[in-house]
Design a protein around this motif. Structure first.
Motif, PDB file in Angstrom:
ATOM      1  N   GLU A 134      17.559  21.157 -13.564  1.00  0.00           N
ATOM      2  CA  GLU A 134      18.475  21.505 -12.471  1.00  0.00           C
ATOM      3  C   GLU A 134      18.667  23.027 -12.402  1.00  0.00           C
ATOM      4  O   GLU A 134      18.686  23.611 -11.319  1.00  0.00           O
ATOM      5  CB  GLU A 134      19.814  20.801 -12.681  1.00  0.00           C
ATOM      6  CG  GLU A 134      20.589  20.647 -11.402  1.00  0.00           C
ATOM      7  CD  GLU A 134      21.740  19.666 -11.547  1.00  0.00           C
ATOM      8  OE1 GLU A 134      21.489  18.465 -11.370  1.00  0.00           O
ATOM      9  OE2 GLU A 134      22.857  20.102 -11.832  1.00  0.00           O
ATOM     10  N   GLN A 353       9.315  16.123 -18.246  1.00  0.00           N
ATOM     11  CA  GLN A 353      10.028  15.448 -17.161  1.00  0.00           C
ATOM     12  C   GLN A 353       9.089  14.398 -16.599  1.00  0.00           C
ATOM     13  O   GLN A 353       8.067  14.736 -15.985  1.00  0.00           O
ATOM     14  CB  GLN A 353      10.445  16.463 -16.088  1.00  0.00           C
ATOM     15  CG  GLN A 353      10.925  15.866 -14.785  1.00  0.00           C
ATOM     16  CD  GLN A 353      12.255  15.142 -14.897  1.00  0.00           C
ATOM     17  OE1 GLN A 353      12.466  14.314 -15.776  1.00  0.00           O
ATOM     18  NE2 GLN A 353      13.175  15.450 -14.009  1.00  0.00           N
TER      19      GLN A 353
ATOM     20  N   ILE B  82      26.372  14.612 -10.295  1.00  0.00           N
ATOM     21  CA  ILE B  82      26.162  15.176  -8.957  1.00  0.00           C
ATOM     22  C   ILE B  82      25.112  16.267  -9.095  1.00  0.00           C
ATOM     23  O   ILE B  82      25.256  17.168  -9.931  1.00  0.00           O
ATOM     24  CB  ILE B  82      27.488  15.719  -8.388  1.00  0.00           C
ATOM     25  CG1 ILE B  82      28.368  14.523  -7.984  1.00  0.00           C
ATOM     26  CG2 ILE B  82      27.260  16.656  -7.216  1.00  0.00           C
ATOM     27  CD1 ILE B  82      29.725  14.873  -7.470  1.00  0.00           C
ATOM     28  N   GLN B  83      24.054  16.157  -8.310  1.00  0.00           N
ATOM     29  CA  GLN B  83      22.943  17.102  -8.418  1.00  0.00           C
ATOM     30  C   GLN B  83      23.306  18.434  -7.764  1.00  0.00           C
ATOM     31  O   GLN B  83      23.801  18.452  -6.634  1.00  0.00           O
ATOM     32  CB  GLN B  83      21.717  16.496  -7.729  1.00  0.00           C
ATOM     33  CG  GLN B  83      20.437  17.192  -8.104  1.00  0.00           C
ATOM     34  CD  GLN B  83      19.268  16.706  -7.263  1.00  0.00           C
ATOM     35  OE1 GLN B  83      19.421  15.919  -6.327  1.00  0.00           O
ATOM     36  NE2 GLN B  83      18.089  17.190  -7.603  1.00  0.00           N
ATOM     37  N   ASN B  84      23.084  19.505  -8.494  1.00  0.00           N
ATOM     38  CA  ASN B  84      23.353  20.839  -7.955  1.00  0.00           C
ATOM     39  C   ASN B  84      22.120  21.325  -7.201  1.00  0.00           C
ATOM     40  O   ASN B  84      21.097  21.637  -7.807  1.00  0.00           O
ATOM     41  CB  ASN B  84      23.693  21.786  -9.112  1.00  0.00           C
ATOM     42  CG  ASN B  84      23.888  23.213  -8.653  1.00  0.00           C
ATOM     43  OD1 ASN B  84      24.028  23.468  -7.459  1.00  0.00           O
ATOM     44  ND2 ASN B  84      23.904  24.136  -9.586  1.00  0.00           N
ATOM     45  N   GLN B 127      17.892  12.412 -20.521  1.00  0.00           N
ATOM     46  CA  GLN B 127      19.105  13.202 -20.280  1.00  0.00           C
ATOM     47  C   GLN B 127      19.522  12.829 -18.869  1.00  0.00           C
ATOM     48  O   GLN B 127      18.674  12.444 -18.061  1.00  0.00           O
ATOM     49  CB  GLN B 127      18.795  14.694 -20.311  1.00  0.00           C
ATOM     50  CG  GLN B 127      18.512  15.234 -21.687  1.00  0.00           C
ATOM     51  CD  GLN B 127      18.059  16.690 -21.604  1.00  0.00           C
ATOM     52  OE1 GLN B 127      18.013  17.283 -20.542  1.00  0.00           O
ATOM     53  NE2 GLN B 127      17.739  17.239 -22.746  1.00  0.00           N
ATOM     54  N   ALA B 129      20.221  14.600 -16.340  1.00  0.00           N
ATOM     55  CA  ALA B 129      19.538  15.371 -15.299  1.00  0.00           C
ATOM     56  C   ALA B 129      18.081  14.933 -15.113  1.00  0.00           C
ATOM     57  O   ALA B 129      17.487  15.196 -14.075  1.00  0.00           O
ATOM     58  CB  ALA B 129      19.590  16.853 -15.638  1.00  0.00           C
ATOM     59  N   ASN B 130      17.510  14.280 -16.126  1.00  0.00           N
ATOM     60  CA  ASN B 130      16.087  13.926 -16.058  1.00  0.00           C
ATOM     61  C   ASN B 130      15.834  12.509 -15.582  1.00  0.00           C
ATOM     62  O   ASN B 130      14.692  12.083 -15.484  1.00  0.00           O
ATOM     63  CB  ASN B 130      15.439  14.076 -17.444  1.00  0.00           C
ATOM     64  CG  ASN B 130      15.624  15.456 -17.998  1.00  0.00           C
ATOM     65  OD1 ASN B 130      16.143  16.309 -17.314  1.00  0.00           O
ATOM     66  ND2 ASN B 130      15.211  15.658 -19.230  1.00  0.00           N
TER      67      ASN B 130
END
Lengths: 365, 207
Positions: A134, A353, B82-84, B127, B129-130
């Motif tokens: 991100e 990823q 929540i994705q930034n 994670q 985010a992943n």
């Protein structure tokens, strides 16, 4: 009347010293860096100066720490450099005045537009190396923001490609494809699939055909520093050739294009500055001819070009995108160049990823 | 020479009086309390007023969602981040923390503890985010949640074109989209969008 010339001379001496390079720690750090002594290079920049060279020092230390694989330290330095550089969008009247009297090194260093973009590119790499997708995506959007307001300056294919990679890893495939497409249009001699960013084979021994990518993929960001003399890099694992790195940006060529674009603006300013200096010397000479000559000598002695630049930036920025052998824990990179071949081993664990592994390496003395 | 010297003395005396008169306030460090509800933003950047407004308004909207009223039985929600998608490194977890606080305080739902969620993610080699959307749904079900809260924060920036000017104006628009997915059906059961825009100008020339 006797005090005034003395004051003038003291003033000019101060300007001269100020205009000279107060960059002894930086020179020492760069010497250590080019000798391969990374810890000593980092230590030489332990205390960073404030003021007009703060951004440059942060860029150099950020890069030294990046090469040392101290990605947290590098990210902190580059983040500060980015913040300070953004603050410099407000032009300082006092520094501009001083630069009209001495030279352009009196202005705060911001770097060329391409260096400002590469600042975000290397920050994105710091996030990639730590698997923080991100954060890498945030830097990718900053790269795009800067590339979209280039105002006639040359676009940077590597930064575009990296932005695509970061957005793809952050889950924004459509935005990634658009960046790959721009990178592909900037590099007509490097065939790539704009949808995935995978390279097509250039030679029979080159990378695997993108259509044959079935398992995991290894993306290795390869930096070729000009000093080590490498002109290319090949990846090997278990004695098998995985593929070659493609050079996407030659930073020297890019910087030369940006300097060329700025040359007319700099030339106009130099002409104005010379006129100002000559006027000052003429006014002093009207009162005292000897002093006028002395002032003229001092003013023109400091008339040197501003050659400050991001010195630790690699000469070439390349990317290898190859099929990843199962259970990969290390691979070899063979740098080919004028001084013969040199092999280094890049060890994992690699940031991952989904099916994409990311690794970074640099041909370093 | 004496007239010039008198002028200088007069100027310095005036300066000293002005400094004493102002109590040299400008030269002292100062600290003051700021009311978080009325504090004005300093620039176009995302700040705590945005966090409070976005978090509280989405939290209240979630609380008023009819489906959460299940006859006294509170449904269980899991927050999956929540994705930034902005150009700033924003702590979006603070937004979900605010939403969760509002919903819990309104007595409308229970939430899966985030450390429990992260442990399960880690056990499965992820994670937050992943995670792919499919993995999030699977993890949410394993945690016994009925609904999953996700979203994204988007930023759009508009700057004045290059021209002769003494200040530079910019406008920044933030859009927060929050979705609640029914983990039994896999369908988005509720969604909301909150928008916030701010304009500011900064000088092009400074000292």
């Amino acid at each position: 009347m006797i005090r005034r010339p003395s004051l003038c001379l003291v003033g000019f001496a101060a300007l001269w010293i100020g205009a000279g390079c107060a960059t002894v720690p930086l020179d020492s750090a760069l010497r250590h860096f080019h000798d391969g002594e990374l810890e000593a290079a980092d230590a030489a920049l332990n205390t960073l100066p404030e003021g007009r060279d703060a951004v440059r020092h942060l860029m150099e230390r950020g890069m030294i720490r990046h090469v040392r694989r101290d990605y947290d330290g590098s990210a902190a330095d580059l983040a500060r450099a980015i913040r300070l550089e953004e603050e410099l969008e407000t032009h300082s009247v006092s520094k501009a005045g001083a630069s009209m009297l001495v030279n352009d090194s009196m202005l705060s260093f911001r770097g060329l537009p391409c260096e400002r973009t590469l600042l975000h590119s290397f920050q994105a790499r710091n996030y990639l190396a730590r698997g923080q997708w991100e954060g890498a995506g945030v830097e990718a959007r900053n790269i795009i923001r800067l590339q979209e307001k280039l105002d006639g300056f040359a676009d940077d294919a590597y930064s575009r490609y990296l932005a695509g990679l970061c957005l793809s890893l952050a889950g924004d495939e459509s935005a990634a494809a658009f960046q790959y497409q721009i990178a592909a249009s900037l590099l007509p001699e490097t065939p790539m699939d704009p949808a995935t960013g995978r390279f097509s084979p250039a030679t029979p021994a080159g990378n695997a055909d993108p259509s044959r990518f079935t398992g995991s993929e290894l993306v290795c960001l390869v930096d070729l520093s000009g000093s080590a003399g490498a002109a290319g890099a090949d990846l090997y694992a278990g004695g098998r050739h995985l593929g070659s790195a493609r050079i996407l940006t030659d930073t020297e060529t890019l910087r030369a294009l940006h300097r060329e674009k700025m040359a007319s603006r700099r030339m106009a300013k130099a002409v104005a500055r010379i006129a100002v200096k000559e006027s000052i010397a003429a006014v002093v000479a009207a009162h005292n001819e000897d002093l006028g000559d002395m002032v003229r000598f001092l003013l023109f002695a400091v008339e040197t070009p501003d050659e400050r630049t991001w010195r630790t930036l690699p000469r070439s920025l390349a990317v290898a995108r190859v099929q990843c052998p199962p259970g990969l824990d290390s691979f070899d990179v063979v740098f080919t160049g004028w001084h013969g071949d040199r092999r280094i081993t890049v060890k994992g664990p690699f940031a991952r990823q989904g099916g994409i592994f990311v690794a970074l390496c640099r041909d370093y003395p | 020479m004496s007239r010039q010297s008198a002028c200088w003395k007069g100027f310095l005396a005036l300066l000293a009086i002005a400094m004493l008169g102002s109590g040299c306030r400008a030269f002292r460090a100062s600290v003051r309390e700021v009311d978080v509800a009325t504090a004005k933003p300093m620039d176009t950047g995302y700040d705590y007023s945005d966090l409070r407004w976005l978090g509280n308004s989405v939290g209240n909207d979630v609380s008023s969602w009819k489906t959460l009223d299940q006859g006294g039985r509170k449904p269980i929600l899991v927050v999956m981040g929540i994705q930034n998608r902005t150009t700033r490194h924003i702590d979006t977890k603070a937004i979900t923390d605010t939403i969760r606080t509002v919903v819990i305080n309104n007595g409308k739902a229970d939430f899966v503890n985030e450390s429990q969620r992260d442990t399960l993610l880690k056990e499965q080699g992820y994670q937050l985010a992943n995670c792919t959307p499919e993995t999030r749904v699977a993890i949410g079900r394993q945690l016994g949640a009925r609904y999953m809260l996700t979203g994204s924060l988007v930023e759009l920036k508009k700057e004045e074109p290059r021209q002769v000017r003494v200040s530079k104006a910019e406008e920044v628009f933030y859009q927060l989209t929050v979705e609640i997915t029914d983990l039994q059906t896999g369908l988005i059961a509720w969604t909301a969008q909150k928008e916030r825009a701010r304009g500011a100008s900064k000088p092009v020339i400074g000292w």
